[in-house]
Design an enzyme around this catalytic site. Structure first.
Site, mmCIF file in Angstrom:
data_model
loop_
_atom_site.group_PDB
_atom_site.id
_atom_site.type_symbol
_atom_site.label_atom_id
_atom_site.label_comp_id
_atom_site.label_asym_id
_atom_site.label_seq_id
_atom_site.Cartn_x
_atom_site.Cartn_y
_atom_site.Cartn_z
ATOM 1 C CB SER A 175 -6.783 -8.747 31.126
ATOM 2 O OG SER A 175 -6.779 -9.919 31.935
ATOM 3 C CE LYS B 189 -9.306 -10.070 34.340
ATOM 4 N NZ LYS B 189 -7.864 -10.396 34.280
ATOM 5 C CB SER C 191 -3.834 -10.761 33.033
ATOM 6 O OG SER C 191 -3.933 -10.543 31.698
#
Length: 479
Positions: free
Chosen positions: A157, A82, A181
């Site tokens: 996210s 990520k 997230s």
């Protein structure tokens, strides 16, 4: 015919170790799919083809020269990181124009663990600016899209990570969770997502623990894949403010995923307390379906009041906003570039600036006292069942079309369940058991005791065996 992206990560690892698949062949397969399909999904911000192939070639040399029991557990398995975490020599944008040209000088501690475990890094997955929202749309890349319906968001996210796994552009992905997230994207993309216990995975050496909301974790198609990744990712560094209770000597999380959980006592709730947030009928159907499956498997399920409402006295949402804004305010930004931030991030930072320090300290104290009360009240349960989200997957642009204040309200209405367990620090998973009549994934959440990832993995694996989900793939999977 089974193709490489049909295989779970643990199966890829086994075939690589037995020399039935080449790490180079596996990496080339995924890189080719990313080149061909990612414009449809927006899963990646950065792809590192040359580096990935070099890592795959090095893994191939190890496979051919070492005996299988000397090889690391994820050798040759491709994984993306990520774009909130650092991967040495690769740009790390944090989803922001302010950092769009920053190149990471070193791996984060968690990424270094995955590298040591033999992972091949495909690149960096898309994220909203500094991971602040429950959808993945920013100013530096196209929006991430849900492979089940590309007009909808894959959540956030870790939306890029979930889109990559759900579309077959990675076998599994590293993600992170500060308010849901990991579980939010897993919930809307039909994946298994695990937020570990606070302190299980260090954010070091650069990320401060602050209030302990955020932790890294895996998004995967199978429970065993998540367990193997957690075994590889778990790390503590000197100076960490939080550390999780370790597993007993000789045990692994993968061991737990392979064993039966026994008969468990499970609490359940689906109300949103004094917030009055409505829960969509499709979400309630998924929740009831999960409850019935747990009962069919012999577990004891007991109706309980919303533990957050009881413990926090209706103040949780306001107090959590103080913490979320404070985290945003701590991001180092050149004052001359504040205007380049997205409107929601500017709004969060301004809220923090106008919040008196005593108000923030008071909110933190109330949340800690509430956590103590909640953990005491739910201690008799091995796990707690709830919806992951209050609504089905949202349309692209749903959240950010009406100004920051309305955006935050819409995000709160979408995610009233997840952030409670970032505050408490408990391990929590999304289990993909249900699809709506319109064939959209609707996740269900299980939360365990502190340090109880092993129980959650055993229980989730039992659910997976009883109601398999990995065969359910979006239409683009076949491309």
């Amino acid at each position: 015919m089974t193709r490489i992206h049909d295989l779970p990560a643990h199966r890829l690892a086994t075939l690589i170790r037995s020399r039935e698949l080449s790490p180079v062949e596996v990496a080339e397969h995924y890189l080719e799919r990313i080149r061909r399909l990612d414009a449809r999904y927006g899963a990646y911000i950065t792809v590192v083809e040359e580096s990935a192939l070099e890592q795959a070639r090095n893994a191939q040399k190890r496979v051919m020269s070492d005996t299988p029991d000397q090889l690391p557990p994820l050798l040759g398995v491709p994984l993306p990181i990520k774009d909130l975490d650092t991967l040495a020599g690769v740009r790390v944008t944090f989803g922001s124009r302010v950092y769009s040209d920053l190149v990471a000088p070193a791996d984060s501690a968690m990424v270094a663990q995955l590298r040591e475990a033999g992972a091949v890094f495909l690149g960096k997955t898309n994220t909203p600016e500094f991971g602040a929202t429950c959808y993945t749309e920013n100013d530096i890349a196209p929006p991430s899209r849900n492979p089940w319906d590309t007009t909808r968001s894959p959540g956030g996210s870790s939306g890029g990570a979930a889109a990559a796994v759900a579309a077959g552009l990675a076998p599994a992905a590293q993600a992170s969770d500060g308010g849901g997230s990991i579980r939010i994207p897993a919930g809307v993309c039909g994946l298994f997502g695990l937020k570990p216990t606070r302190g299980r995975i260090s954010g070091g050496p650069d990320r401060a623990d602050l209030n302990g909301l955020s932790t890294a974790g895996p998004i995967t198609r199978s429970v065993l894949d998540a367990a193997l990744m957690l075994d590889a990712m778990a790390v503590n560094l000197p100076g960490d403010l939080y550390t999780a209770p370790p597993l007993p000597p000789g045990q692994s999380f993968a061991d737990h995923a392979r064993r039966e959980p026994g008969k468990l006592r499970i609490g359940r709730y689906a109300d949103t307390g004094s917030t009055g947030i409505a829960v969509h009928p499709d979400v309630l159907a998924a929740y009831e379906e999960a409850t019935q499956l747990l009962l069919d498997l012999g577990h004891e399920v007991e109706e309980i009041d919303n533990p957050g409402e009881t413990a926090f006295g209706g103040a949780f949402a306001d107090d959590f906003q103080h913490l979320w804004s404070a985290v945003a305010s701590a991001t180092p930004i050149d004052p001359a570039r504040e205007g380049e931030l997205t409107p929601i991030y500017q709004w969060l930072r301004e809220r923090a600036r106008t919040t008196p320090v005593p108000a923030y300290v008071g909110a933190s104290a109330r949340l800690q006292r509430g956590t103590r009360a909640m953990l005491t009240a739910t201690a008799r349960f091995d796990a707690v069942l709830s919806p992951t989200l209050a609504q089905p997957p949202a349309a692209i642009g749903h959240f950010n079309s009406c100004g920051p204040e309305e955006e935050f309200r819409r995000m709160t209405e979408f995610t009233p369940f997840t952030s409670l367990y970032n505050v408490s620090g408990q391990p929590s998973v999304n289990v993909p058991l249900h699809w709506s009549p319109s064939v959209l994934p609707i996740g269900t959440m299980l939360t365990g005791r502190m340090g109880g990832e092993g129980t959650l993995l055993s229980l989730s694996a039992q659910l997976e065996r009883a109601r398999p989900w990995a065969h359910r793939v979006p239409a683009g999977w076949q491309d």
